[in-house]
Design a protein around this motif. Sequence first.
Motif, PDB file in Angstrom:
ATOM      1  N   UNK A  30       0.828  -1.216   0.000  1.00  0.00           N
ATOM      2  CA  UNK A  30       0.000   0.000   0.000  1.00  0.00           C
ATOM      3  C   UNK A  30       0.851   1.248   0.000  1.00  0.00           C
ATOM      4  N   UNK A  31       1.923   1.201   0.783  1.00  0.00           N
ATOM      5  CA  UNK A  31       2.820   2.338   0.824  1.00  0.00           C
ATOM      6  C   UNK A  31       3.563   2.451  -0.510  1.00  0.00           C
ATOM      7  N   UNK A  32       3.944   1.300  -1.054  1.00  0.00           N
ATOM      8  CA  UNK A  32       4.718   1.306  -2.293  1.00  0.00           C
ATOM      9  C   UNK A  32       3.933   1.935  -3.434  1.00  0.00           C
ATOM     10  N   UNK A  33       2.609   1.828  -3.389  1.00  0.00           N
ATOM     11  CA  UNK A  33       1.810   2.383  -4.483  1.00  0.00           C
ATOM     12  C   UNK A  33       1.882   3.898  -4.563  1.00  0.00           C
ATOM     13  N   UNK A  34       2.228   4.542  -3.464  1.00  0.00           N
ATOM     14  CA  UNK A  34       2.301   6.006  -3.508  1.00  0.00           C
ATOM     15  C   UNK A  34       3.726   6.526  -3.316  1.00  0.00           C
ATOM     16  N   UNK A  35       4.693   5.632  -3.232  1.00  0.00           N
ATOM     17  CA  UNK A  35       6.072   6.076  -3.050  1.00  0.00           C
ATOM     18  C   UNK A  35       6.742   6.195  -4.402  1.00  0.00           C
ATOM     19  N   UNK A  36       7.019   7.442  -4.799  1.00  0.00           N
ATOM     20  CA  UNK A  36       7.688   7.642  -6.085  1.00  0.00           C
ATOM     21  C   UNK A  36       9.165   7.335  -5.924  1.00  0.00           C
ATOM     22  N   UNK A  37       9.750   6.817  -6.988  1.00  0.00           N
ATOM     23  CA  UNK A  37      11.168   6.479  -6.921  1.00  0.00           C
ATOM     24  C   UNK A  37      11.902   7.119  -8.093  1.00  0.00           C
ATOM     25  N   UNK A  38      13.040   7.672  -7.780  1.00  0.00           N
ATOM     26  CA  UNK A  38      13.817   8.371  -8.805  1.00  0.00           C
ATOM     27  C   UNK A  38      15.270   7.936  -8.736  1.00  0.00           C
ATOM     28  N   UNK A  39      15.916   7.968  -9.908  1.00  0.00           N
ATOM     29  CA  UNK A  39      17.376   7.852  -9.928  1.00  0.00           C
ATOM     30  C   UNK A  39      17.878   9.209 -10.403  1.00  0.00           C
ATOM     31  N   UNK A  40      18.820   9.795  -9.677  1.00  0.00           N
ATOM     32  CA  UNK A  40      19.389  11.067 -10.120  1.00  0.00           C
ATOM     33  C   UNK A  40      20.863  10.844 -10.436  1.00  0.00           C
ATOM     34  N   UNK A  41      21.224  11.108 -11.672  1.00  0.00           N
ATOM     35  CA  UNK A  41      22.627  10.937 -12.084  1.00  0.00           C
ATOM     36  C   UNK A  41      23.057  12.145 -12.906  1.00  0.00           C
ATOM     37  N   UNK A  42      24.355  12.269 -13.062  1.00  0.00           N
ATOM     38  CA  UNK A  42      24.886  13.302 -13.939  1.00  0.00           C
ATOM     39  C   UNK A  42      25.316  12.647 -15.243  1.00  0.00           C
ATOM     40  N   UNK A  43      25.211  13.362 -16.351  1.00  0.00           N
ATOM     41  CA  UNK A  43      25.669  12.837 -17.632  1.00  0.00           C
ATOM     42  C   UNK A  43      27.179  12.689 -17.605  1.00  0.00           C
ATOM     43  N   UNK A  44      27.825  13.814 -17.411  1.00  0.00           N
ATOM     44  CA  UNK A  44      29.278  13.825 -17.285  1.00  0.00           C
ATOM     45  C   UNK A  44      29.532  14.456 -15.915  1.00  0.00           C
ATOM     46  N   UNK A  45      30.129  13.673 -15.036  1.00  0.00           N
ATOM     47  CA  UNK A  45      30.264  14.151 -13.656  1.00  0.00           C
ATOM     48  C   UNK A  45      31.291  15.267 -13.564  1.00  0.00           C
ATOM     49  N   UNK A  46      30.893  16.354 -12.931  1.00  0.00           N
ATOM     50  CA  UNK A  46      31.837  17.457 -12.785  1.00  0.00           C
ATOM     51  C   UNK A  46      32.931  17.085 -11.793  1.00  0.00           C
ATOM     52  N   UNK A  47      32.599  16.249 -10.816  1.00  0.00           N
ATOM     53  CA  UNK A  47      33.574  15.916  -9.778  1.00  0.00           C
ATOM     54  C   UNK A  47      34.540  14.817 -10.178  1.00  0.00           C
ATOM     55  N   UNK A  48      34.155  13.966 -11.113  1.00  0.00           N
ATOM     56  CA  UNK A  48      35.033  12.845 -11.466  1.00  0.00           C
ATOM     57  C   UNK A  48      35.374  12.816 -12.948  1.00  0.00           C
ATOM     58  N   UNK A  49      34.744  13.671 -13.743  1.00  0.00           N
ATOM     59  CA  UNK A  49      34.983  13.759 -15.179  1.00  0.00           C
ATOM     60  C   UNK A  49      34.793  12.436 -15.899  1.00  0.00           C
ATOM     61  N   UNK A  50      33.829  11.638 -15.457  1.00  0.00           N
ATOM     62  CA  UNK A  50      33.488  10.457 -16.254  1.00  0.00           C
ATOM     63  C   UNK A  50      31.987  10.396 -16.536  1.00  0.00           C
TER      64      UNK A  50
END
Lengths: 472, 573
Positions: free
Chosen positions: A232-252
């Motif tokens: 029941x909780x899962x039905x209203x829990x949105x899930x996201x993945x947040x990533x960077x295309x090219x990481x500014x901190x690691x340059x990959x």
Amino acid sequence: MASGQQWVLVEMVQAFCEAPAYHLILEGILILWIIRLLFSKTYKLHETYRLTEKEKEDLIEEWQPEPLVPPVSKDHPSLNYDVVTGPPSHNIIINGKECINFASFNFLGLLDNERVKQKALASLKKYGVGTCGPRGFYGTFDVHLELESRLSKFMKTEEAIIYSYGFATIASAIPAYSKRGDIIFVDEAACFAIQKGLQASRSFIKYFKHNDMEDLERLLKEQEQEDQKNPRKARVTRKFIVVEGLYINTADICPLPELVKLKYKYKVRIFLEESMSFGVLGEHGRGVTEHFGVNIDDIDLISANMENAVASIGGFCCGRSFVIDHQRLSGQGYCFSASLPPMLAAAAIEALSIMEEDPDIFTVLREKCKHVHKALQGTPGLKLVGVPLAPALHLQLEKSSGSRDSDMQLLRSIIDYCIDRNVALTLARYLEKEERFLPQPSIRVVVTVEQTDEDIQKAVSCIRDAASALIK
Amino acid sequence: MTESPTNKPGNGDVCQRVRNGLKPERNGLLKTLYCCHERQPKHQYHPEEEEEEEEANAEPCHGGLYRRPFIESFEETPMLVAVLTYMGYGILTIFGYLRDFLRHWKIERCHIAREKEEQKDFVPLYQDFENFYTRNLYMRIRDNWNRPLCSVPGAKMDLMERTSLDYNWTFEYTGRVVHDVINLGSYNYLGFAENTGPCADSAAELTVKYGVGVASTRQEIGNLDRHEELEKLVAEFLGVDSAMAFGMGFATNSMNIPALSGKGCLILSDELNHASLVLGARLSGSIIRVFKHNNMQSLEKLLREAIVYGQPRTHRPWKKILIVVEGIYSMEGSIVRLPEVVALKKHYQAYLYLDEAHSIGALGPRGRGVVDYFGLDPRDVDVMMGTFTKSFGAAGGYIAGKRELIEYLRSHSHSAVYATSMSPPVVEQIITSMKCIMGKDGTTIGLERVQQLAENTVYFRKKLQEMGFIIYGNEDSPVIPMMLYMPAKIGAFGREMLKRNIGVVGVGFPATPIIESRARFCISAAHTKEMLDRALSVISEVGDLLQLKYSRHRIQPSLVRPFDDNVYEEIDD
């Protein structure tokens, strides 16, 4: 029914009359006791501890607050800024010394492009500088609408929305969708703007190891099991993945195709931050989606700033209308802030035109990046961090002295050595106490299309000389 | 919709704003409307005593903390209007549900963008009720916002004409331009939104020389000489040690409050503070407590409690207490009671963060904002924050204060480390306009504009009051909210005004309490008397048409006469 009740009542009265007096008295006392219990205060601690006015005054008198800000020592490494006189373009005057710029994110050299300047000027003549209002209250200009449609056309998405500040773009976009109780999976190397967005969203944050899809899948599986326990909780829990295309901190680069697979497998939405990769990766500069040939519709939201490759100010989000339109009322940095000055929007439009007209510029940039990446390999004492395609690389110390401050000082002395020899570099700056996972200290090396082979040769040999002279 | 003070409470104890707006003591002002009672700072600090003192002091006195009468009015909502407004919302909600029902069964065409087919089995991105208000109420009057301009946002502006064939779901641009619309919506207080003149010329020069971008941060390699010059000028303008400038006003608040306050600190925030302040406070991780709008008793109570009882649960003393207020509240048109805030702050050793987004340039005899308006010492305000968007016709924000504060921010501000620095032409616009206000350009144009704005404000407010409109706020505030109450009237008023070539801003829930929908006029020094008169006659005409002249005491007492309780007793019938 009614007769039954009557009968019970009669019986009660009879029982009452027949009961002995001591019984009635006892019952009466019990009832009074219950009433007393119900109405009496359960604790009186409060009253005995209540402070008198005098005591309060004393407490107020005694209280000594900390200073508003702790003192900063005069030689704090980030207190005294390098001063740039004149434009921060290919040739930059830093602390009075004319240098070749290897530090500004002006990847495509559009910062001092004559066409861009002319468009900005024309816009200035028409609209003035400021907009004097947020988008809702007479702060929307035709230029903004044009820029939004041009961006969505460029990125081949349904819709785009512009922000007046690059940092605020992703930091506003994340909390517009993800709320308290939702779950965000995020890469450990995510940039500071993303971290602030996560914090503002007040969602549940799960960090996975940098670019480690197995670790991400492990977390997703864990979550799936959790969800099965509480559907029941899962039905209203949105899930996201947040990533960077090219990481500014690691340059990959993030492994986008795998991420898309995981997205559909575990039904998680992907938000992609492309500030470093927009106008850099891909044949037409569309970023990491084009680089991998991923269908852009599979990414729920792409955000990028227009302060690096585009060399203007501001940021944008693009994606399907279903997703993006929501920010027009819920993106805090969009609705509560004054809109982007029209001249900066006009400059961005012209920069997009240049990028559209001449996609070769991206090939040139790629070649230069590869060249620099190769040339910087094997610098004594310094480790190059980043992929060959990245235009903003990091040079870290191979052997740390153990103290961050002395490492920073050593890197700074290398930079000073280079600036003296007309090569402008900079330290990558971080807020050490605020970063979730603090990156190693490093020198930023930025590649732009304006750098000639000689410039690169000069910079590389300069860095080598500095490293061999200064690193023991 | 936009630009709202966020009413959401922070964590911790919260004094919620009274929502129906019917209570006369809504922001603790009505009883003390004359507001210039003399109070000895020494024995001011007993709330109980204070009440008596105020009543005893019914005669206004022009000394004490205030240099001049502090007249701020918030006339009570007439009961009938309140009832009708609630009924209006009721009807709208019923129709909303009906139409949602029709849409659900595909009887009515649905215009809303749909989720992608492949993602239909994902957890929905929005809860259905989340957008009920947008879909069914906002959409009906959406044409009043986001009207696109195609000229300078000056005293007059050109708007792109647009039409909607599907009741505001989509707009089509006809390609025609509505010329010379009188602009009562932009925050162009001093009229520096110009495309000619010294500001535009210097900005143009800088564009040619520097380009528009910087492509780096202040701490890395984006610290231009122009930025340093701007900061010196801002510090001089405000009369403080030093200052720092940032690229976005919103971010100035949201990215710097976390640098100043943290765990174990307390933030006392006015309930009507702007969303950026609320966000900054939240990001800081401090405990936030909200006091009633501009209500000094409420603030003092919170201060006392905070110091006496310390942090929740552990009862450790707070590390520091930061009071966060705005100069002019953009939705209420009220001016912060700064002299009292400063007295409280000094007595309780709290720190004061003053957001002058709307007041800098627009208030005070020299245009130095609310500190200048009250004739206070800028050094009494610990953190002076403001924006360049409004009075200076540019973009960005600043923080100014003691040298230690700015040194700390230069090394610890999120903005200095991670955000691209300000665009050079924008910086130049600020430098030129600020020099103009300071008279450094050798003219008195700047000062004349400040005076013109003050005159225009008083004139416009007085006329609106005489016409019988209910307007909120301080008599010196150039932000003038005029009450419409009913949501439908926002739409009607905005459209009727635009038909008569006047652009105004309407604001409704959630930016205001639910029944207090209002129109908002922003007065500019660039408005000529003819423009104001034209606007006033049109407002009066539309006001008659829509029956907006709600005020129950139309014959205004002359402005010097203070309000008192009797005024409100008269209308209780």
